[in-house]
Design an enzyme around this catalytic site. Structure first.
Site, short mmCIF file in Angstrom:
data_model
loop_
_atom_site.label_atom_id
_atom_site.label_comp_id
_atom_site.label_asym_id
_atom_site.label_seq_id
_atom_site.Cartn_x
_atom_site.Cartn_y
_atom_site.Cartn_z
CG MET A 30 -1.88 -1.22 1.18
SD MET A 30 -3.39 -0.97 2.09
CE MET A 30 -2.77 -0.79 3.74
CG HIS A 34 8.36 0.29 6.11
ND1 HIS A 34 8.63 -1.06 6.11
CD2 HIS A 34 7.02 0.39 6.27
CE1 HIS A 34 7.52 -1.75 6.32
NE2 HIS A 34 6.51 -0.88 6.41
CG HIS A 37 6.93 -1.94 2.15
ND1 HIS A 37 6.78 -0.81 2.91
CD2 HIS A 37 5.72 -2.56 2.16
CE1 HIS A 37 5.54 -0.73 3.36
NE2 HIS A 37 4.87 -1.79 2.93
CE LYS A 152 3.69 -4.64 11.42
NZ LYS A 152 2.57 -4.27 10.62
CG ASP A 153 0.71 -7.23 7.79
OD1 ASP A 153 -0.04 -6.53 8.48
OD2 ASP A 153 1.72 -6.79 7.22
CG MET A 187 10.79 -1.21 10.17
SD MET A 187 11.90 -0.79 8.86
CE MET A 187 13.39 -0.56 9.81
P1 AMP Z 1 1.49 -2.94 3.46
O1 AMP Z 1 2.05 -1.89 2.54
O2 AMP Z 1 1.53 -2.55 4.89
O3 AMP Z 1 0.17 -3.48 2.98
O4 AMP Z 1 2.50 -4.15 3.36
C1 AMP Z 1 2.85 -4.73 2.14
C2 AMP Z 1 3.62 -6.00 2.41
O5 AMP Z 1 4.77 -5.71 3.17
C3 AMP Z 1 2.80 -7.02 3.22
O6 AMP Z 1 3.04 -8.32 2.72
C4 AMP Z 1 3.34 -6.84 4.60
O7 AMP Z 1 3.23 -7.99 5.40
C5 AMP Z 1 4.81 -6.53 4.31
N1 AMP Z 1 5.41 -5.82 5.44
C6 AMP Z 1 4.91 -4.74 6.10
N2 AMP Z 1 5.72 -4.41 7.13
C7 AMP Z 1 6.74 -5.31 7.13
C8 AMP Z 1 7.89 -5.51 7.95
N3 AMP Z 1 8.17 -4.72 8.99
N4 AMP Z 1 8.72 -6.54 7.66
C9 AMP Z 1 8.45 -7.36 6.60
N5 AMP Z 1 7.38 -7.22 5.79
C10 AMP Z 1 6.54 -6.22 6.04
#
Ligand code: AMP
Length: 283
Positions: A30, A34, A37, A152-153, A187
């Protein structure tokens, strides 16, 4: 690296890449990228090899937000994200608008009916329906050989693995480890919304999970006792409001009474209006 907003042009890019025999490795996000990602993108680059295509998507998916204020406040930083993606060796960013993704009379949804029920599914009604629907749509647009998600998720990763299996999506799901700040905070794009005081308190989320794991290592097996231990640590953060803190089976996400190695400690908390989640495998 290309930034493409339209589904049609993305399909064309993928078609051309496939014609050259390239495999496609996909990292859905999304945005507000950081190091977490970036670790997924690095893994993608590795798995794709020099001739493969690394595709990231950046889409703040409105259908997975149960709280309109959370959606409105979600950070959007496309130009900075593009710099990071290029540096990480991505070949494509697919960054559609909400209108591009959802027709005004959109009416088809993907509902995973077991793993998505507890935890975040219980506190965020409709969240995983939105996640599954958008991820399946993204899979159909990008047609990846491999897609990478973060531990993380943890619940999201499991729900997507289940959906992929149940609906025979021709994609291999890879789950990458959680990247943390030096003080242990996982993160997250939402960390940007924390005030400095909230940021100081946020560290107790991971500390609580660590503390329960230390208690497990010291021989405690009662789930209730481990959870009590973690909650005591959480209470040191006086502005933190716990949403849930549970010890669950890593296959069913349902609570266990006696802890054993491999079980998952999972937690969600609020700091002000910012909701943070974290998890840790008991070892
Ligand atoms: P998001 O942008 O938050 O939807 O996350 C996109 C992808 O990055 C998802 O698969 C998350 O699980 C992964 N992600 C988010 N934060 C972290 C983190 N701290 N370490 C590893 N993967 C992450």
């Amino acid at each position: 690296m290309k930034i493409i907003h339209s589904i049609k042009q993305t399909r064309e890019f993928i078609r051309q890449s496939r014609k050259k025999g390239a495999s496609i490795v996909f990292v859905p996000t999304m945005g507000a990228l950081h190091e977490g990602h970036l670790s997924l993108l690095a893994r993608a680059r590795q798995l794709a090899g020099p001739r493969g295509i690394v595709a990231a998507s950046i889409f703040v998916n409105p259908t997975q937000f149960n709280d309109p204020k959370d959606l409105a406040k979600y950070p959007r930083t496309l130009s900075a994200d593009a710099v990071l993606c290029r540096r990480a060796g991505a070949d494509l960013i697919f960054a559609p608008s909400a209108n591009e993704m959802y027709a005004s009379d959109f009416s088809t949804w993907v509902n995973e009916g077991f793993l998505s029920l507890p935890l975040c599914g219980a506190s965020r009604p409709g969240h995983f329906r939105g996640v599954c629907t958008v991820v399946l749509k993204l899979f159909n647009i990008v047609q990846p050989d491999i897609a990478i998600f973060g531990q993380k998720d943890a619940q999201q990763a499991m729900v997507i693995q289940r959906m992929t299996r149940d609906l025979n999506c021709p994609v291999r799901i890879v789950i990458a480890p959680t990247v943390r700040e030096k003080d242990g905070l996982a993160m997250s794009s939402r960390n940007r919304r924390l005030s400095s005081k909230q940021r100081t308190e946020a560290v107790f989320l991971n500390r609580a999970l660590q503390s329960a794991n230390d208690a497990f290592r010291a021989g405690i097996r009662s789930s209730a006792e481990l959870i009590r231990n973690a909650k005591t640590v959480l209470r040191q953060a006086s502005h933190m409001r716990p949403d849930y803190l549970e010890l669950v089976s890593s296959t069913t996400l349902r609570p266990v009474k006696k802890a054993s190695k491999g079980d998952l400690l999972v937690a969600a908390v609020f700091l002000g209006s910012v909701r943070l989640i974290d998890n840790r495998r008991i070892d």
